[in-house]
Structure formats: structure tokens, C-alpha cells
Scaffold this motif. Structure first.
Motif, PDB file in Angstrom:
ATOM      1  N   LEU A 112      11.607   8.324   4.236  1.00 38.80           N
ATOM      2  CA  LEU A 112      11.331   8.780   3.290  1.00 38.80           C
ATOM      3  C   LEU A 112       9.338   8.065   2.863  1.00 38.80           C
ATOM      4  O   LEU A 112       8.686   8.502   1.875  1.00 38.80           O
ATOM      5  CB  LEU A 112      11.177   7.165   2.251  1.00 38.80           C
ATOM      6  CG  LEU A 112      12.405   6.231   1.891  1.00 38.80           C
ATOM      7  CD1 LEU A 112      12.155   4.724   1.087  1.00 38.80           C
ATOM      8  CD2 LEU A 112      12.875   7.223   1.120  1.00 38.80           C
ATOM      9  N   CYS A 113       9.064   8.109   4.523  1.00 37.97           N
ATOM     10  CA  CYS A 113       8.022   8.173   4.621  1.00 37.97           C
ATOM     11  C   CYS A 113       6.682   9.513   4.018  1.00 37.97           C
ATOM     12  O   CYS A 113       7.616  10.513   4.828  1.00 37.97           O
ATOM     13  CB  CYS A 113       7.157   7.883   6.515  1.00 37.97           C
ATOM     14  SG  CYS A 113       5.990   7.760   6.862  1.00 37.97           S
ATOM     15  N   THR A 114       5.841  10.321   3.984  1.00 39.40           N
ATOM     16  CA  THR A 114       5.204  10.799   4.133  1.00 39.40           C
ATOM     17  C   THR A 114       4.012  10.970   4.783  1.00 39.40           C
ATOM     18  O   THR A 114       2.731  11.997   4.443  1.00 39.40           O
ATOM     19  CB  THR A 114       4.725  10.888   2.370  1.00 39.40           C
ATOM     20  OG1 THR A 114       4.211   9.889   1.901  1.00 39.40           O
ATOM     21  CG2 THR A 114       5.953  11.409   1.001  1.00 39.40           C
ATOM     22  N   MET A 115       3.802  10.513   5.582  1.00 41.62           N
ATOM     23  CA  MET A 115       3.134  10.329   6.797  1.00 41.62           C
ATOM     24  C   MET A 115       1.096  10.179   5.864  1.00 41.62           C
ATOM     25  O   MET A 115       0.637  10.647   6.509  1.00 41.62           O
ATOM     26  CB  MET A 115       2.420  11.619   7.738  1.00 41.62           C
ATOM     27  CG  MET A 115       4.422  12.140   8.482  1.00 41.62           C
ATOM     28  SD  MET A 115       4.964  10.537   9.068  1.00 41.62           S
ATOM     29  CE  MET A 115       6.935  11.420   8.614  1.00 41.62           C
ATOM     30  N   CYS A 116       1.376   9.290   5.184  1.00 37.74           N
ATOM     31  CA  CYS A 116       0.245  10.068   4.691  1.00 37.74           C
ATOM     32  C   CYS A 116      -0.856   8.708   5.404  1.00 37.74           C
ATOM     33  O   CYS A 116      -1.976   8.952   4.935  1.00 37.74           O
ATOM     34  CB  CYS A 116       0.043   8.946   3.006  1.00 37.74           C
ATOM     35  SG  CYS A 116       0.632   7.907   2.697  1.00 37.74           S
ATOM     36  N   GLY A 117      -0.241   7.759   6.053  1.00 40.28           N
ATOM     37  CA  GLY A 117      -1.152   6.836   6.819  1.00 40.28           C
ATOM     38  C   GLY A 117      -2.216   5.820   5.840  1.00 40.28           C
ATOM     39  O   GLY A 117      -2.516   4.686   6.664  1.00 40.28           O
ATOM     40  N   LEU A 118      -1.496   5.618   4.445  1.00 39.06           N
ATOM     41  CA  LEU A 118      -2.882   4.387   3.963  1.00 39.06           C
ATOM     42  C   LEU A 118      -2.097   2.771   4.602  1.00 39.06           C
ATOM     43  O   LEU A 118      -2.880   1.806   4.286  1.00 39.06           O
ATOM     44  CB  LEU A 118      -1.322   4.611   2.202  1.00 39.06           C
ATOM     45  CG  LEU A 118      -2.332   5.552   1.156  1.00 39.06           C
ATOM     46  CD1 LEU A 118      -1.359   6.141   0.456  1.00 39.06           C
ATOM     47  CD2 LEU A 118      -3.766   5.874   1.358  1.00 39.06           C
ATOM     48  N   CYS A 119      -0.731   3.136   4.987  1.00 39.73           N
ATOM     49  CA  CYS A 119      -0.302   1.963   5.269  1.00 39.73           C
ATOM     50  C   CYS A 119      -1.225   1.229   6.175  1.00 39.73           C
ATOM     51  O   CYS A 119      -1.481   0.048   6.629  1.00 39.73           O
ATOM     52  CB  CYS A 119       1.421   1.573   6.205  1.00 39.73           C
ATOM     53  SG  CYS A 119       1.214   2.779   7.143  1.00 39.73           S
ATOM     54  N   VAL A 120      -1.649   2.036   7.670  1.00 36.67           N
ATOM     55  CA  VAL A 120      -2.708   1.353   8.451  1.00 36.67           C
ATOM     56  C   VAL A 120      -3.668   1.560   7.912  1.00 36.67           C
ATOM     57  O   VAL A 120      -4.256   0.738   8.761  1.00 36.67           O
ATOM     58  CB  VAL A 120      -2.539   3.000   9.648  1.00 36.67           C
ATOM     59  CG1 VAL A 120      -3.267   2.868  10.717  1.00 36.67           C
ATOM     60  CG2 VAL A 120      -1.666   3.763   9.996  1.00 36.67           C
TER      61      VAL A 120
ATOM     62  N   ALA B 287       0.559  -1.550  -0.634  1.00 37.10           N
ATOM     63  CA  ALA B 287      -0.074  -0.179  -0.014  1.00 37.10           C
ATOM     64  C   ALA B 287       0.885   1.125  -0.242  1.00 37.10           C
ATOM     65  O   ALA B 287       0.161   2.014  -0.439  1.00 37.10           O
ATOM     66  CB  ALA B 287      -0.825   0.572   1.295  1.00 37.10           C
ATOM     67  N   CYS B 288       2.156   1.206   0.234  1.00 34.46           N
ATOM     68  CA  CYS B 288       2.853   2.256   0.624  1.00 34.46           C
ATOM     69  C   CYS B 288       3.178   3.068  -0.652  1.00 34.46           C
ATOM     70  O   CYS B 288       3.741   2.079  -1.482  1.00 34.46           O
ATOM     71  CB  CYS B 288       4.580   2.174   1.456  1.00 34.46           C
ATOM     72  SG  CYS B 288       4.998   3.259   1.887  1.00 34.46           S
ATOM     73  N   PRO B 289       2.859   4.162  -0.750  1.00 32.00           N
ATOM     74  CA  PRO B 289       3.301   4.538  -2.413  1.00 32.00           C
ATOM     75  C   PRO B 289       4.699   4.643  -2.068  1.00 32.00           C
ATOM     76  O   PRO B 289       5.613   5.293  -3.354  1.00 32.00           O
ATOM     77  CB  PRO B 289       2.470   6.077  -1.977  1.00 32.00           C
ATOM     78  CG  PRO B 289       2.317   6.447  -0.736  1.00 32.00           C
ATOM     79  CD  PRO B 289       2.186   5.158  -0.236  1.00 32.00           C
ATOM     80  N   ASN B 290       5.369   5.347  -0.954  1.00 33.09           N
ATOM     81  CA  ASN B 290       6.760   5.441  -1.146  1.00 33.09           C
ATOM     82  C   ASN B 290       7.462   4.663  -1.202  1.00 33.09           C
ATOM     83  O   ASN B 290       8.623   4.737  -0.530  1.00 33.09           O
ATOM     84  CB  ASN B 290       7.326   6.644  -0.629  1.00 33.09           C
ATOM     85  CG  ASN B 290       5.848   7.713  -0.537  1.00 33.09           C
ATOM     86  OD1 ASN B 290       6.001   8.268  -1.921  1.00 33.09           O
ATOM     87  ND2 ASN B 290       5.712   7.814   0.056  1.00 33.09           N
ATOM     88  N   ALA B 291       7.521   3.498  -0.735  1.00 36.12           N
ATOM     89  CA  ALA B 291       8.546   1.993  -0.856  1.00 36.12           C
ATOM     90  C   ALA B 291       8.848   2.176   0.818  1.00 36.12           C
ATOM     91  O   ALA B 291      10.184   2.007   0.917  1.00 36.12           O
ATOM     92  CB  ALA B 291       9.105   1.871  -1.516  1.00 36.12           C
ATOM     93  N   THR B 292       8.779   3.205   1.755  1.00 34.36           N
ATOM     94  CA  THR B 292       8.880   3.136   3.102  1.00 34.36           C
ATOM     95  C   THR B 292       8.648   1.847   3.862  1.00 34.36           C
ATOM     96  O   THR B 292       9.905   1.784   4.726  1.00 34.36           O
ATOM     97  CB  THR B 292       7.817   4.146   3.276  1.00 34.36           C
ATOM     98  OG1 THR B 292       7.643   5.414   3.329  1.00 34.36           O
ATOM     99  CG2 THR B 292       8.167   4.607   4.700  1.00 34.36           C
ATOM    100  N   ILE B 293       8.297   0.627   3.320  1.00 33.90           N
ATOM    101  CA  ILE B 293       8.402  -0.232   4.438  1.00 33.90           C
ATOM    102  C   ILE B 293       8.537  -1.855   3.675  1.00 33.90           C
ATOM    103  O   ILE B 293       8.462  -1.746   2.238  1.00 33.90           O
ATOM    104  CB  ILE B 293       6.869  -0.625   4.872  1.00 33.90           C
ATOM    105  CG1 ILE B 293       6.261   0.771   5.653  1.00 33.90           C
ATOM    106  CG2 ILE B 293       6.337  -1.884   5.720  1.00 33.90           C
ATOM    107  CD1 ILE B 293       4.888   0.616   5.691  1.00 33.90           C
TER     108      ILE B 293
HETATM  109  S1  SF4 Z   1       2.675   6.864   6.043  1.00 36.64           S
HETATM  110 FE1  SF4 Z   1       2.696   4.058   5.879  1.00 36.64          FE
HETATM  111  S2  SF4 Z   1       1.909   4.167   3.200  1.00 36.64           S
HETATM  112 FE2  SF4 Z   1       1.802   6.609   3.979  1.00 36.64          FE
HETATM  113  S3  SF4 Z   1       4.270   6.726   3.077  1.00 36.64           S
HETATM  114 FE3  SF4 Z   1       4.185   6.306   6.022  1.00 36.64          FE
HETATM  115  S4  SF4 Z   1       5.229   4.200   5.725  1.00 36.64           S
HETATM  116 FE4  SF4 Z   1       4.534   4.836   3.555  1.00 36.64          FE
END
Ligand code: SF4
Ligand code: SF4
Lengths: 199, 358
Positions: free
Chosen positions: A151-159, A118-124
Motif C-alpha cells: 500500500l505504500c507510495t514511498m511518500c515519506g510522510l510517516c518518517v 500521517a500516512c495517507p494510505n493506511a499503510t501502517i
Molecule cells: S511512506 Fe510512510 S506515509 Fe508514505 S505511504 Fe508509505 S508508510 Fe505511508
């Protein structure tokens, strides 16, 4: 709330700004085939109504800002870092991704990698391993949850993607460090394991 | 009782006693220049600070609060920063005009200071055509802005300058007509006479509806002439970067910035003089006791309080209303303000002829 009110004021004023123009055209177009003095009367009525409405909407806006001016209690500025000790973050503030553990160092992550996808930024990056269940079967489990804060944009999509609510957004926001490698974090605690009964 | 007139008179007598005629004049000129420059510097610092505080409070913020108590030294710090910065001149610019423009704007603002009465008997030059002088000089500032916009060799600057030209030329009319309302009622163009005519009440109260309408129109036109929001099309940050002063930096930018605030002060001072009685204390009809108490407040205080009230009003406009489009700006002037102020002038003339005012 304040923002909303401002928007309303803005729209009101904005309408005023365009309406006088239309008023002129409307006043002329709608009345062209009537008696000249009726046309004039209609036009004057529109003209005065326009002015009246414009003034009213402008005064509404001024009333709102004037209210804020004389009510310093409404001020929302946080005097950070002076109030660092008493600072309360908003409930839905998204500061970083965290993985809550209970008192037995157990988390709820099954290692399904839904968050990684789900992460758009390959943060996880989820590193999985295979546990052997008591029945002797192999079962996929979480080995390491790698989280790249930088790398995280704090978008919350992963949650939102997580089926077991294993991760959530934390409220810490003071993330500066001197070495970039310190931003790569392992979210599952060493020696932690999945809580019983979570599939 | 504190009075500026007393101070000027004693300086005058001391100078006359110690110097010959020409020298008295020269020294007085020097004093006036020094005072004007000091006033400008202080006003610049105070008004910018005030604007930021007012803006902040209207937007539920705190505003500057770090440098000094309540941030009062913030503007001094900013000025220091601007002084230390390099004043760039772009390569393609018309060097002479580019460097001259800020000074033209500044000098126009200084010239406007001459007929303003700051207190009883404290006025640089009470010419008999004071109001005419003010309207004439204030329309010159557009030349400085056009110069800046043209000489910058930058399309944003040029667009901003052209807009400013259109704006000032149009709004000059309704500003002039609303000022004329007061001239009609007073029967004099001299600032001193206009103030004295308000001995028994300010025009805003004495003059009934025509003066109230004129006052509203004057405030709108004044806001437009000083290029402030909602009429800040000449700068329009979101469209033109910074409009006519896009290419300016350092002290030359500071001069434009300062001139904007000085102009606000001046138009508000003129508004206060014409409509709110300048330094005249608030007198209500036959309340002898009340009037006497009001007389104890120094006239300079009255003047500055009124002026700052109007300045606050303009700041209130700025931080409430969204910016107009160019066509809206022009239709507001030509379709609404101008016809209304022409009609209003007629009304004022009728009031003046039949002496319906108090
Ligand atoms: S909040 Fe989650 S989905 Fe969004 S960028 Fe950070 S790790 Fe990725
Ligand atoms: S955190 Fe949730 S979504 Fe991510 S791997 Fe673990 S269980 Fe799956």
C-alpha cells in the motif's frame, strides 16, 4: 543539473517563440504616431533583433545538447541488473520504510501512532501494549509495527511525522515476491524493546 | 579505385551483349527497383537506430544497447515485431483510402530517389528539370498524409493531417525559394549540372552570404516538410496521440515510419547535392596535393558522409528544440522565412549577374 539547464534552454527558446509575434505587434503599436520612415526603421530594427535573439537562444540549446553528445562520460544511465553488485543508490532514494535497531535489538519507537495518522494510505498499523514501569506505573509501548509494503507510495510522510526518528526510508527496491502476504511486514524485530531514555 | 560507375558500366555492357534492347531496359528497371527497395530497408534500419542513439546521447542516456553490440540489431527486431503484428483497419474507416495511404507516401518517397546522384555517374535519371521534379514530387506526399488522416475517421488523425497540409503548403515556398538560389547561381535545373558547377568548391563556400542564408532556410524548411520536431505538429504525441497515423498498426504503420526516415534522407541528400556538392570531393582552390588526396576517397563515400552530416543536424534540431504552436509555425514561415528568402533570392541574383561568386 542537466535538467535545470534544459529548462533554461527551454525557456529561452520558448520566449523566442512567442516574442516574434509580440515584436510585430509592439513594433506596429508603439510607433503608429511617428513619422512613417522612423516607424519602418524601428520595425526593421525589432525584426532583426528578434531574429538575432531567436538564433542565439536556439544555438545556446544546441550547444548544450551537442556538449552532451560528445561527452559520453555525462551519461547517467545505470545498467541495472548488470551492475547490481556495484549499484549505489542516491542518498535520498526512498525504497521502503524501515525501523533501524541498534546492537541490543533496541529501537526508538514509542508507539505514539503519529506515523499511522500521517500516512495517507493506511499503510501502517501500530499495535500497542502496556508495559509496567519499575515504579509500578502502566506505560504505553509498541507491540507490533505492521507495515503494508503493497500500500505504500514511498511518500515519506510517516518518517517526517515521527517525533523520535524511529523509522526512516530504506534503499532496497527489489521488492517483488510471489505471495502478496509476504508484503505485510513487521518492522520491529521480535523481542526488541524501546531504547532507554526515549519518551 | 572503388567506383560505382565502373560497376554499372560493366553491367550495362554485359546486358547489351547478351540481350536485346527492350530486355536490357526491363532488366535494368528491375535492378533499379531492387536496389531502391534494398536501400529503403537498410536506410530505415540504420536511420532509426541512429536517431535513437543520437537522441539518447543528447539526453545523457545510452539508448538501445541490448540487442547486438551497441544495440544495432534493435531496429531489425522491431521491424520483425511490426511484421508479425496484425494490421487493423478500423470499422468506420474508408477502407480503400486507409489502406492506400501508406503506399502513396512510400511511392512518393521512391519517386524522389530518381534524380538523386549517389556517386559519380550513379544516378537513376538525370532529367534536365531535376530540381523542379524534386519540388513538385515532394509536395505530393501531403496527399498521402491527408488521405490517411481523412480515411481514419478519427479526429486526431484528421487534425494532424490538416496541420500537416498547412505546414507543407507553407514551407514548400521557402524551400523552393532557397533551392532557386542555387538554380540562379548555376543556371541549370539539372542535378548533374549543379554538381559539376561545384567542381572548384561547394556552393556553400563559393556563394557567400546568400547561399549561407539559403542553406539555413532550406534546413529549416526541410525539417518542417518532413514533419519532424520542432515542426512535428502533424504527429504531436502530446496533443494528437500520433496524428495522422493514430489508427495505423503493424506493417502499415511501419511504412509511415519508414517513409518519414526515407524523406529525411532524401531532403538531406538534396541539401547535400545543392549546397555541399553532392558526391563532389572537397576541393580547396589551388592546393593540388590536398585536392588529389581528396579525389582518392570514393565519390559515394563523399555523398553519404555529407548526407548523414545533414541528417545528424536535423536530429540535433529534433532533440534540442521544443515544438512550435500552429500559429508560431505559420508566422515563422510567412513573416520571417518567406520575406527573408525572397530578399535573399534577389541578393543571389545580383551575385550571379555580377559573378561575385568564385
Ligand atoms: S511512506 Fe510512510 S506515509 Fe508514505 S505511504 Fe508509505 S508508510 Fe505511508
Ligand atoms: S514510528 Fe515514530 S511515529 Fe510511529 S509510532 Fe513509533 S515513535 Fe510514533
Amino acid at each position: 543539473m542537466a535538467f535545470l539547464t534544459y529548462c533554461q534552454c527551454y525557456t529561452a527558446v520558448h520566449q523566442h517563440n512567442t516574442e516574434p509575434l509580440n515584436g510585430w505587434r509592439k513594433g506596429i503599436a508603439a510607433t503608429t504616431n511617428q513619422e512613417p520612415n522612423i516607424r519602418l526603421a524601428m520595425f526593421l530594427k525589432d525584426y532583426i533583433v528578434d531574429i538575432f535573439r531567436a538564433t542565439k537562444s536556439l544555438l545556446t540549446g544546441m550547444k548544450r545538447t551537442g556538449y552532451y553528445f560528445v561527452h559520453p562520460k555525462e551519461i547517467i544511465t545505470e545498467q541495472y541488473p548488470d551492475n547490481r553488485d556495484t549499484l549505489v543508490m542516491a542518498d535520498r532514494f526512498r525504497g521502503e520504510v524501515i525501523m533501524p535497531h541498534d546492537e541490543n535489538r533496541e529501537h526508538a519507537c514509542t508507539g505514539c501512532t503519529a506515523c499511522e495518522l500521517a500516512c495517507p494510505n493506511a499503510t501502517i498499523k501500530i499495535v500497542t501494549k502496556f508495559d509496567i514501569t519499575p515504579e509500578g506505573k502502566k506505560k504505553k509501548a509498541l507491540d507490533t509495527f505492521v507495515y503494508h509494503l503493497e500500500l505504500c507510495t514511498m511518500c515519506g510522510l510517516c518518517v517526517e511525522a515521527c517525533p523520535t526518528d524511529a523509522i526512516k526510508m530504506g534503499q532496497k527496491f527489489e521488492h517483488s515476491v510471489y505471495d502478496r502476504s509476504m508484503l505485510t511486514k513487521k518492522l520491529n524485530l521480535p523481542g526488541s524493546k524501546i531504547r532507554e531514555g526515549i519518551e | 579505385m572503388f567506383s560505382l560507375q565502373g560497376i554499372t558500366n560493366s553491367i550495362q555492357t554485359w546486358l547489351v551483349r547478351n540481350f536485346t534492347g527492350t530486355w536490357v531496359l526491363v532488366i535494368e528497371c528491375a535492378i533499379v527497383m531492387l536496389l531502391a527497395i534494398t536501400l529503403f530497408a537498410v536506410l530505415g534500419l540504420v536511420l532509426v537506430w541512429m536517431e535513437r542513439k543520437v537522441a539518447a546521447h543528447m539526453q545523457i542516456r545510452l539508448g538501445p544497447n541490448r540487442v547486438g553490440p551497441m544495440g544495432i540489431f534493435q531496429t531489425s527486431a522491431d521491424t520483425l515485431k511490426l511484421i508479425l503484428k496484425e494490421g487493423l483497419t478500423p470499422d468506420g474507416a474508408d477502407k480503400l483510402l486507409f489502406n492506400l495511404a501508406p503506399f502513396v507516401v512510400m511511392i512518393v518517397a521512391m519517386l524522389l530517389l530518381a534524380p538523386i546522384a549517389f556517386a559519380r555517374g550513379f544516378q537513376v535519371w538525370d532529367i534536365n528539370i531535376g530540381v523542379l521534379y524534386i519540388t513538385a514530387i515532394s509536395s505530393l506526399s501531403v496527399i498521402g498524409i491527408l488521405m490517411a488522416g481523412w480515411a481514419s475517421n478519427n479526429k486526431y488523425s484528421l487534425l494532424g493531417a490538416m496541420r500537416s497540409g498547412a505546414q507543407i503548403v507553407s514551407y514548400e515556398l521557402s524551400a523552393g525559394l532557397s533551392i532557386l538560389t542555387i538554380v540562379v547561381l548555376t543556371g541549370s535545373l539539372q542535378i548533374g549540372d549543379i554538381i559539376n558547377a561545384q567542381q572548384n568548391g561547394w556552393w556553400l563556400f563559393k556563394g557567400h552570404i546568400p547561399v549561407v542564408i539559403a542553406f539555413v532556410i532550406f534546413m529549416i524548411a526541410a525539417t518542417a516538410e518532413t514533419n519532424r520536431a520542432p515542426f512535428d505538429l502533424a504527429e504531436a504525441e502530446s496533443e494528437l496521440t500520433a496524428g495522422f497515423h493514430t489508427e495505423y498498426s503493424g506493417m502499415k504503420f511501419a511504412l509511415f515510419f519508414l517513409a518519414e526516415y526515407i524523406n529525411i534522407f532524401i531532403v538531406c541528400a538534396i541539401g547535400a547535392t545543392l549546397f555541399l556538392g553532392g558526391w563532389m570531393p572537397l576541393h580547396i582552390g589551388s592546393w593540388e596535393g590536398f585536392n588529389h588526396v581528396m579525389d582518392y576517397i570514393p565519390s559515394s563515400v563523399w555523398f553519404f558522409v555529407k548526407t548523414f552530416l545533414l541528417i545528424f543536424l536535423m536530429m540535433w534540431f529534433r532533440w534540442t528544440f521544443p515544438r512550435l504552436r500552429v500559429d508560431q509555425l505559420l508566422s515563422l514561415e510567412w513573416k520571417y522565412l518567406l520575406p527573408i528568402s525572397l530578399f535573399n533570392l534577389l541578393l543571389a541574383t545580383v551575385v550571379a549577374i555580377f559573378e561575385w561568386h568564385f
